[in-house]
Design an enzyme around this catalytic site. Structure first.
Site, mmCIF file in Angstrom:
data_model
loop_
_atom_site.group_PDB
_atom_site.id
_atom_site.type_symbol
_atom_site.label_atom_id
_atom_site.label_comp_id
_atom_site.label_asym_id
_atom_site.label_seq_id
_atom_site.Cartn_x
_atom_site.Cartn_y
_atom_site.Cartn_z
ATOM 1 N N CYS A 251 0.853 -1.192 0.000
ATOM 2 C CA CYS A 251 0.000 0.000 0.000
ATOM 3 C C CYS A 251 0.889 1.243 0.000
ATOM 4 O O CYS A 251 2.120 1.159 0.043
ATOM 5 C CB CYS A 251 -0.928 0.015 1.212
ATOM 6 S SG CYS A 251 -0.062 0.150 2.790
ATOM 7 N N ASP B 145 -5.724 14.353 -28.634
ATOM 8 C CA ASP B 145 -4.604 14.294 -29.575
ATOM 9 C C ASP B 145 -5.188 14.492 -30.973
ATOM 10 O O ASP B 145 -6.392 14.329 -31.182
ATOM 11 C CB ASP B 145 -3.891 12.953 -29.461
ATOM 12 C CG ASP B 145 -2.837 12.755 -30.533
ATOM 13 O OD1 ASP B 145 -1.988 13.654 -30.682
ATOM 14 O OD2 ASP B 145 -2.893 11.727 -31.237
#
Length: 784
Positions: free
Chosen positions: A96, A505
């Protein structure tokens, strides 16, 4: 918070941060202190004595008795500049964000360490320090003292190890699922016999049968949690697997005690089912993290496994790409992909660099031109002198950008996790108070009180809570798939609901990604030019052939790489090749046809917008979203597309780093960005964006970096996925509310000791069915 942690966080006064790791607390309750269960448990052990004291004890112990490492890490260290060394380590045992923060904080205490960055997704520790190469062993030993297992980072070895761990996790999941199904069948029989139809001896026999199935399965399937918890406790820290292990072991132990004593209730079914659900979550989490590793693997595979190097005697030998060194001379044949960055020293050709640069058209290269790994040679053979290889290529920099972006995205906290952070401590506290209350005030013996407390834990077993979000994701994914959208990330839907800015894009995303002929000449000229072009694989020649696919190739045509085609005195190619003195400068790609006795003919090509691009952009603006165009293409080409699409915000000639920097600037200004892109140069930006989409025509590496992939030439997938995401979030919150209401009603009965396993089973099943039914509504399309 300890003194050391407080000193390291000068911005605490201005924003709410985790009391342990310093991560900003976003999307949590106002009184939240920790960002995750790992930080909460780690702070309980480390913070109790003070973080500084913990570090000092660890460093003193390591100085007196260094943790042995079985690898000479000094031999893997690289001197990046005089007196400065770098080393990449693979850290086994990361679970974690608290693990990441712990390692980085410990290494940062050493003044010789210049940088220590851990990527939770790829488990890669990038370390830079000032001193000697032998310092690598000291730094690796400190990491090992925390209970982790460092090893030299080799991308392919790391992926192989991850694959092995994933297979082991799937085996654990299969064993737990098999055991849960069979133990549940036995438990149903026991529950049904509580009306007096089953004798004590038969019930005890069924309990022993359940124990014989559940206990071995728990011992095998619980290994990922038990091993992680043991390593954490052995090194004097905690992580999120510690309370999980305690809960599973406690439920199993109480059940075994009840079975041995001939008691009425045993909870083997709950223990193994809880472990099964936890393993499902762990497997899905590893799958999500594995997408980043798949991206890296696809990027590394782009350059291929080998390259042809010219030796001193002029002979060529095949050599692995990772063994290339600056100064080597590569022989790059037609159709071959470059394995390293370099400079052309001999030959003239065209290179397809669309994956790296985003340029829609091939670039002509000649001696002196700079080329990079990943480009494809479309024409004549080239000789290239290597200037950078391995980790120093432009492609490797794209890999690092993707990893860095994925590390930032991995800090997003899913809705279910945010609820679980508050839910788990409350449940454990309630069970503990129940046990103490029955022992001190209720007069029960400790073993009977422990049974009641365990019943509280079992009845609050978050079956409905565990289903609340995943079942919505399944239904939403199914609906999106029917619309041609494949959802790749388990947290994508939640992140998409926060989007307020969309970045497109150009090449292959806002446009179709291929040149198309505009304003064709007369039919006869078209047919003749197409017959010549059919002899070439150049993108413009193929575009010309697409306009007249019925024309057969002409005979006697010779191709001149990077220039054009000839048939006797007839030429088809660039303006220079065809002798055109002053070609028009309108930004269009072009081919010229020069024939004796005829005026030259120009064939202009443009990358067209997707059919519904303007409509989709208008829809996004109507939703209150800002839209921007980022491209690596030339300014005039980007400007023309922006005007046609109705976009006022656009930027051109942007490489991977510039696109990522632009998204970072937007994030600093408080914008939540959805990135839509298809090129390899878009992969870092896709990973860095808050959420991302990619068309199915994109490269494998680009698709792996995206959250979702859409099919076809239509951009309608963009507003569609945003609409479904908002509906999914509402349904998730409704499911969580239903699950929590069930627990609020059932827990008081469990605390009072009046809930039998049969009632608990019916209640848990009913709540789960209610959650599933509510989620299925998401699959129904609204009528317009």
């Amino acid at each position: 918070m300890s003194d050391v942690a407080l000193a390291a966080l000068p911005h605490v006064a201005s924003q709410k941060v985790c009391a342990h790791c310093g991560e900003e607390l976003r999307g949590l309750a106002a009184d939240a202190e920790f960002c995750c269960a790992g930080c909460a448990s780690a702070h309980a052990i480390i913070g109790a004595a003070g973080l500084g004291a913990f570090y000092r004890r660890l460093e003193d112990a390591h100085a007196r008795r260094p943790v042995p490492v079985d690898t000479d890490f000094a031999s893997f260290a690289q001197e990046v500049e005089p007196g400065v060394f770098s080393l990449d380590l693979l850290i086994d045992g990361l679970d974690c964000a608290a693990c990441v923060w712990l390692i980085e904080s410990l290494l940062a205490r050493n003044p010789a360490v210049l940088a220590a960055r851990v990527n939770l997704t790829t488990r890669r520790l990038a370390l830079r320090w000032r001193g000697t190469a032998s310092g690598a062993n000291e730094h690796a030993g400190l990491v090992a003292a925390l209970g982790y297992r460092p090893a030299p980072y080799r991308a392919l070895d790391a992926m192989a190890r991850d694959d092995a761990e994933t297979r082991d996790l799937l085996r654990c999941l299969a064993v737990a699922g098999f055991a849960a199904a069979n133990v549940m069948l036995l438990s149903i029989a026991v529950w049904s016999g509580h009306d007096g139809s089953m004798g004590d001896a038969t019930r005890t026999l069924f309990h022993w049968l359940s124990a014989s199935i559940a206990l071995p399965a728990i011992a095998y399937s619980g290994r990922p949690f038990f091993r992680s918890a043991w390593n954490a406790l052995r090194s004097g820290r905690s992580n999120m697997d510690v309370p999980i292990s305690i809960g599973v072991i406690l439920a199993s132990a109480v059940s075994l005690h009840e079975t041995w004593a001939g008691g009425q209730h045993a909870f083997f079914d709950s223990a193994v089912t809880l472990l099964f659900f936890l393993l499902i979550g762990r497997t899905l989490d590893r799958r999500a993290r594995g997408r980043a590793r798949q991206t890296v693997q696809a990027l590394l595979a782009i350059t291929g496994g080998s390259a042809h190097v010219l030796k001193a005697d002029g002979a060529a030998e095949a050599r692995r790409v990772d063994s290339l060194a600056p100064g080597d001379i590569l022989l790059v044949a037609a159709g071959e992909r470059l394995g390293a960055d370099g400079t052309v020293i001999e030959g003239t050709s065209s290179l397809d660099g669309s994956l790296i640069t985003g340029e829609s058209l091939p670039a002509a290269v000649s001696p002196g031109a700079r080329v990079v790994a990943g480009m494809v040679n479309l024409g004549a053979p080239l000789k290239v002198r290597v200037t950078a290889s391995g980790e120093r290529t432009v492609l490797a920099e794209i890999v690092r950008l993707v990893e860095a972006a994925e590390r930032g995205r991995s800090r997003f906290v899913a809705l279910a996790d945010r609820v679980a952070r508050a839910y788990a401590p409350i449940v454990h506290l309630t069970a503990a108070l129940t046990f103490l209350g029955w022992v001190t005030l209720g007069g029960l013996a400790w073993d009977r009180a422990l049974v009641v407390a365990t019943a509280v834990l079992i009845i609050t077993c978050p079956c409905a809570l565990a289903l609340a979000v995943p079942v919505v994701q399944v239904v939403a994914s199914t609906r999106l798939m029917k619309s041609g959208i494949l959802l790749l990330s388990p947290t994508a839907l939640e992140r998409l609901t926060r989007v307020d800015y969309v970045v497109f894009d150009k090449t292959g995303t806002l446009t179709l990604g291929r040149p198309e002929l505009i304003d064709p000449p007369d039919v006869g000229t078209m047919a003749f030019a197409a017959s010549l072009a059919a002899n070439s694989r150049h993108p413009l020649a193929r575009a010309l052939c697409r306009a007249r696919p019925d024309i057969a190739p002409a005979d006697g045509v010779v191709e001149h790489p990077g220039q054009g085609l000839t048939q006797g005195t007839v030429r088809l190619g660039s303006a220079v090749f065809c002798g055109i003195a002053n070609p028009p400068e309108d930004g269009c790609a072009e081919l010229w046809l020069a024939r004796p006795g005829h005026p030259p003919v120009r064939f202009a090509f443009a990358d067209r917008l997707r059919p519904d691009a303007q409509v989709v952009i208008d829809q996004l603006k109507q939703r209150g979203l800002d839209v921007e165009l980022l491209s690596g293409d030339r300014s005039h080409a980007v400007a023309a597309i922006a005007v046609e699409a109705g976009l006022s915000q656009w930027r051109a000639e942007m490489g991977p780093a510039e696109k990522t920097a632009r998204l970072a600037a937007l994030a600093r200004n408080g914008r939540t960005v959805l990135m839509v892109g298809d090129g390899l140069n878009d992969a870092p930006a896709l990973a860095a964006a808050h959420a991302s989409l990619s068309p199915s025509t994109a490269s494998e590496a680009t698709q792996n970096a995206a959250d979702a992939v859409f099919q076809g030439d239509s951009l309608a997938a963009v507003p569609e996925i945003l609409a479904v995401a908002h509906r999914a979030e509402r349904t998730m919150r409704q499911n969580l509310a239903l699950a929590l209401l069930y627990n609020l009603a059932a827990v008081p009965l469990a605390i009072a000791g009046v809930v039998t396993p049969l009632i608990a089973a019916v209640a848990m099943s009913s709540s789960s069915l209610l959650v599933i039914g509510n989620a299925l509504r998401l699959g129904l399309r609204r009528r317009h």
